[in-house]
Motif scaffolding. Structure first.
Motif, PDB file in Angstrom:
ATOM      1  N   UNK A 247      -5.017  -0.605  -5.637  1.00 54.40           N
ATOM      2  CA  UNK A 247      -5.856  -0.599  -4.373  1.00 54.40           C
ATOM      3  C   UNK A 247      -5.055  -0.922  -3.144  1.00 54.40           C
ATOM      4  N   UNK A 248      -4.500  -2.165  -3.283  1.00 51.31           N
ATOM      5  CA  UNK A 248      -3.546  -2.704  -1.995  1.00 51.31           C
ATOM      6  C   UNK A 248      -2.519  -1.912  -1.844  1.00 51.31           C
ATOM      7  N   UNK A 249      -1.790  -1.036  -2.899  1.00 49.93           N
ATOM      8  CA  UNK A 249      -0.758  -0.281  -2.422  1.00 49.93           C
ATOM      9  C   UNK A 249      -1.198   1.022  -1.810  1.00 49.93           C
ATOM     10  N   UNK A 250      -2.328   1.416  -2.087  1.00 46.62           N
ATOM     11  CA  UNK A 250      -3.117   2.596  -1.470  1.00 46.62           C
ATOM     12  C   UNK A 250      -3.327   2.478   0.242  1.00 46.62           C
ATOM     13  N   UNK A 251      -4.015   1.050   0.248  1.00 48.20           N
ATOM     14  CA  UNK A 251      -4.327   0.571   1.522  1.00 48.20           C
ATOM     15  C   UNK A 251      -3.142   0.628   2.474  1.00 48.20           C
ATOM     16  N   UNK A 252      -2.212  -0.062   1.863  1.00 48.23           N
ATOM     17  CA  UNK A 252      -0.850   0.071   2.715  1.00 48.23           C
ATOM     18  C   UNK A 252      -0.298   1.424   3.000  1.00 48.23           C
ATOM     19  N   UNK A 253      -0.261   2.278   2.102  1.00 53.13           N
ATOM     20  CA  UNK A 253       0.257   3.425   2.354  1.00 53.13           C
ATOM     21  C   UNK A 253      -0.527   4.407   3.472  1.00 53.13           C
ATOM     22  N   UNK A 254      -1.940   4.087   3.470  1.00 57.09           N
ATOM     23  CA  UNK A 254      -2.969   4.962   4.338  1.00 57.09           C
ATOM     24  C   UNK A 254      -2.751   4.250   5.772  1.00 57.09           C
TER      25      UNK A 254
END
Length: 160
Positions: free
Chosen positions: A45-52
């Motif tokens: 989730x944190x990785x996805x949020x950083x990508x977004x």
């Protein structure tokens, strides 16, 4: 018979009838499809949020002037006043979500070839003020007073 079809088409075009989606609208729908596909991929989730968040910054950096300056300032105002809102792309535009729902977005003028950019708020922002209130604001420049007003709207939207 071919003549009849041709004249019908010419008449429809001259009357301004609906001819389908504009190139800009089709592009926005393609952007949204890509965003949905990217969000459905696995990952932390944190990785996805950083990508977004990185995708939002990259999108803003690609805007022409003055949209880039306005987009950068709106992004900064959201980060400063509502860091709990998650940046993400929405139909190819920078947007900010609370619990997965978009509450506000920045639409550059160049997106749909309009004369001004806008900051818009969804119903999830709960900007209700009686029975009639604005949910979109035109932007050409941002003064200190404008930024203060937008910051208050962003805080209200984040609180929901």
């Amino acid at each position: 018979m071919a003549q009849a079809k041709k004249s019908t088409k010419r008449t429809a075009e001259s009357e301004g009838s609906y001819a389908g989606f504009s190139d800009e609208e089709r592009e926005a729908m393609k952007d949204h499809a890509k965003e949905l596909k990217a969000s459905s991929r696995g990952g932390a989730k944190a990785e996805k949020a950083a990508e977004e968040a990185a995708a939002v910054v990259e999108k803003i950096a690609g805007f022409d002037e003055p949209d880039r300056v306005l987009g950068e300032r709106i992004h900064a105002l959201v980060q400063e006043n509502a860091p709990e809102l998650a940046p993400r792309l929405w139909y190819g535009m920078p947007a900010y979500a609370r619990d997965g729902r978009i509450v506000c977005h920045f639409q550059p003028a160049q997106k749909f070839k309009t004369r001004y950019a806008t900051i818009g708020f969804s119903d999830a922002a709960h900007l209700d003020d009686g029975a009639f209130w604005p949910v979109g604001y035109a932007l050409t420049t941002l003064s200190a007073a404008d930024e203060k007003r937008i910051a208050a709207l962003i805080k209200q939207a984040a609180a929901g």
